[in-house]
Design a protein around this motif. Structure first.
Motif, mmCIF file in Angstrom:
data_model
loop_
_atom_site.group_PDB
_atom_site.id
_atom_site.type_symbol
_atom_site.label_atom_id
_atom_site.label_comp_id
_atom_site.label_asym_id
_atom_site.label_seq_id
_atom_site.Cartn_x
_atom_site.Cartn_y
_atom_site.Cartn_z
ATOM 1 N N TRP B 189 0.837 -1.210 0.000
ATOM 2 C CA TRP B 189 0.000 0.000 0.000
ATOM 3 C C TRP B 189 0.871 1.259 0.000
ATOM 4 O O TRP B 189 0.596 2.213 -0.733
ATOM 5 N N GLU B 190 1.943 1.217 0.799
ATOM 6 C CA GLU B 190 2.816 2.400 0.863
ATOM 7 C C GLU B 190 3.525 2.648 -0.461
ATOM 8 O O GLU B 190 3.663 3.792 -0.902
ATOM 9 N N ARG B 191 3.937 1.575 -1.126
ATOM 10 C CA ARG B 191 4.565 1.767 -2.440
ATOM 11 C C ARG B 191 3.549 2.277 -3.461
ATOM 12 O O ARG B 191 3.873 3.106 -4.308
ATOM 13 N N GLY B 192 2.323 1.787 -3.360
ATOM 14 C CA GLY B 192 1.268 2.271 -4.253
ATOM 15 C C GLY B 192 1.001 3.747 -4.024
ATOM 16 O O GLY B 192 0.804 4.524 -4.971
ATOM 17 N N ARG B 193 1.014 4.153 -2.762
ATOM 18 C CA ARG B 193 0.806 5.567 -2.430
ATOM 19 C C ARG B 193 1.929 6.424 -3.018
ATOM 20 O O ARG B 193 1.677 7.496 -3.579
ATOM 21 N N ASP B 194 3.166 5.934 -2.903
ATOM 22 C CA ASP B 194 4.283 6.695 -3.481
ATOM 23 C C ASP B 194 4.100 6.853 -4.989
ATOM 24 O O ASP B 194 4.371 7.911 -5.557
ATOM 25 N N MET B 195 3.652 5.793 -5.639
ATOM 26 C CA MET B 195 3.414 5.877 -7.084
ATOM 27 C C MET B 195 2.340 6.907 -7.401
ATOM 28 O O MET B 195 2.438 7.645 -8.386
ATOM 29 N N GLN B 204 5.183 15.305 -16.596
ATOM 30 C CA GLN B 204 5.386 15.384 -15.136
ATOM 31 C C GLN B 204 4.063 15.501 -14.382
ATOM 32 O O GLN B 204 3.831 16.456 -13.627
ATOM 33 N N LEU B 205 3.195 14.521 -14.632
ATOM 34 C CA LEU B 205 1.905 14.498 -13.950
ATOM 35 C C LEU B 205 1.794 13.240 -13.095
ATOM 36 O O LEU B 205 2.157 12.155 -13.540
ATOM 37 N N SER B 206 1.284 13.405 -11.892
ATOM 38 C CA SER B 206 0.996 12.262 -11.031
ATOM 39 C C SER B 206 -0.503 11.984 -11.105
ATOM 40 O O SER B 206 -1.265 12.790 -11.646
ATOM 41 N N CYS B 207 -0.913 10.864 -10.545
ATOM 42 C CA CYS B 207 -2.359 10.599 -10.445
ATOM 43 C C CYS B 207 -3.020 11.764 -9.723
ATOM 44 O O CYS B 207 -4.092 12.237 -10.114
ATOM 45 N N ARG B 269 -0.198 -3.644 -9.572
ATOM 46 C CA ARG B 269 -0.954 -4.245 -8.461
ATOM 47 C C ARG B 269 -0.923 -3.321 -7.240
ATOM 48 O O ARG B 269 -1.919 -3.120 -6.556
ATOM 49 N N GLU B 270 0.268 -2.788 -6.963
ATOM 50 C CA GLU B 270 0.415 -1.929 -5.777
ATOM 51 C C GLU B 270 -0.354 -0.625 -5.960
ATOM 52 O O GLU B 270 -1.027 -0.151 -5.040
ATOM 53 N N LEU B 271 -0.269 -0.067 -7.159
ATOM 54 C CA LEU B 271 -1.043 1.159 -7.419
ATOM 55 C C LEU B 271 -2.542 0.864 -7.342
ATOM 56 O O LEU B 271 -3.309 1.649 -6.788
#
Lengths: 161, 291
Positions: B189-195, B204-207, B269-271
């Motif tokens: 979950w934490e890696r997904g949050r970082d993504m 240069q756009l994030s979710c 999967r993590e995202l």
């Protein structure tokens, strides 16, 4: 031309721009507040071409996020960024150039893409293919940036200056 | 919707923008106050909820993508006779009951009727399996196919798999999304949050750039939502078919002009887990309809 002359006499002009060469993305000089005073090419921008770039998806695509009187006749402009109809009342040429080149120097948290930048990119792709970039090129060429800046300079409304 | 109808809808949006002067809208407010989703007149869907605690400082409330859609699209999802995804759900249920592979089994042989065996499953996906791996629903389906049925695995993003995930999602319709974010899920979950907050690509756009900071605004003609995935797999009018979660995540990353992650990759999967967790409390919609 007059500006070039003034800059020459002030002794701050870049040699490359005098020779007609372009300033590379890595060599652009920003002021403390994110403006870029020097033209990237030394060649005056073409506002008509600027409009094409601003409204073409694979070019500047400014229209995706901004509304402006200059492209109000075209459908489907976004409203993520501010309305640009009077942007030249609010920003001078150097500030406009700085914002188009890399707005993050002016507005630190902005989501606006940096149109003349090749640094600090994470997983840059090859266009919209999803594949890795073969070479890192800025989103717009130096002259395309100048053309967009020339367009933005025409976005003035009288009475609000 | 055919091309002409879509063009008309697009022009209607443009007209609305022109009227509104296209001023920036406030983000993270209810895009359609008072509008409720009740499917087939008998299944209420929670389309707005208080955000989970871990979103404090980011979102106060969460809203289904359904609330951001135009009335005709919303109406399609509210009636299974109008929802084009239902055909695929039925195909998935047929496959559920079909014997395949060397072991002479169907899904139903072990799990029974899909309405009993799969109730609530979609609401917990993705989840950590008994070996400590994060698995999406597609992984669990293929594990059964290969190891219990002796059948060929489905391809992640092809029709048979999407039909099956649609059929399984339908069995959680109306139930609150409730993925685990703690315990063994925490590192994923934490890696997904970082993504989610990483600004990918040449743009240069994030979710978060679009779906947290700018939901309720328009990018060209698209009314940006919070990017909730409770309606997935979803029927997209633009594609005329079902779209999987990973296909959508990959598509968004591609549109930042980035090198994407493969469908079925660990990263997606993590995202998926993190994005799913941002919808905890909203209803699983069964199969949504989106533009």
């Amino acid at each position: 031309m007059r500006k070039l002359f003034v800059l020459c006499t002030a002794g701050v002009v870049f040699i490359p721009s005098m020779l007609g060469a372009e300033t590379a993305p890595q060599d652009v000089v920003f002021t403390e507040h994110g403006a870029v005073e020097e033209s990237l090419t030394g060649v005056p921008g073409d506002p008509e071409n600027g409009l094409k770039i601003a409204t073409t998806k694979k070019k500047g695509n400014c229209m995706a996020c901004h509304t402006a009187k200059g492209w109000e006749h075209m459908p489907l402009h976004g409203n993520i960024g501010p309305n640009l109809s009077d942007v030249a009342n609010r920003h001078d040429e150097a500030e406009l150039r700085g914002i188009v080149v890399n707005a993050k120097h002016t507005f630190h948290d902005t989501v606006m893409p940096s149109f003349y930048n090749v640094d600090n990119l994470i997983r840059p792709g090859d266009g919209f293919t999803g594949k890795p970039a073969k070479e890192i090129k800025p989103l717009l060429s130096a002259q395309e940036v100048e053309d967009v800046v020339a367009l933005l300079k025409t976005f003035k409304e009288s009475g609000s200056e | 919707m055919n091309f002409r109808a879509r063009t008309a809808a697009g022009l209607a949006v443009a007209a609305l923008l022109a009227i509104a002067g296209a001023a920036r809208a406030e983000s993270n407010v209810d895009p359609n106050p008072g509008v409720e989703l009740v499917i087939n007149g008998d299944t209420p869907i929670t389309v707005r909820a208080k955000a989970p605690d871990y979103l404090e400082g980011h979102l106060d409330n969460i809203y289904s993508g359904w609330l951001y859609r135009i009335e005709s699209t919303r109406a399609m999802e509210a009636d299974d006779f109008e929802n084009p995804a239902i055909t695929f759900v039925e195909e998935g249920i047929d496959a559920w009951n079909t014997v395949e592979g060397t072991e002479g089994k169907s899904c139903a042989s072990c799990h029974g009727d899909i309405s009993e065996g799969m109730k609530g499953v979609r609401a917990r996906m993705p989840a950590v399996n008994e070996n400590g791996e994060l698995w999406s629903l597609e992984d669990y389906i293929n594990n059964c196919r290969v190891n219990r049925m002796g059948a060929e695995p489905y391809k992640w993003d092809k029709g048979p798999m999407k039909n099956m995930t649609a059929a399984i999602s339908m069995q959680s319709r109306g139930m609150p999304m409730n993925v685990a974010v703690d315990g063994p899920a925490a590192p994923f979950w934490e890696r997904g949050r970082d993504m989610y907050y990483t600004r990918y690509g040449l743009l240069q756009l994030s979710c978060a750039s679009c779906h947290e900071k700018n939901n309720n605004n328009y990018i060209r003609g698209d009314h940006l939502s919070q990017g909730q995935i409770v309606g997935f797999p979803t029927y997209r009018l633009k594609k005329g078919g079902l779209v999987s979660i990973h296909n959508r995540l990959k598509g968004c990353i591609r549109d930042t002009r980035a090198e994407t992650f493969p469908i079925g990759s660990q990263e997606l999967r993590e995202l998926e887990l993190y994005v799913a967790s941002r919808g905890n409390g909203l209803s699983v919609e069964g199969v949504a309809v989106r533009p």
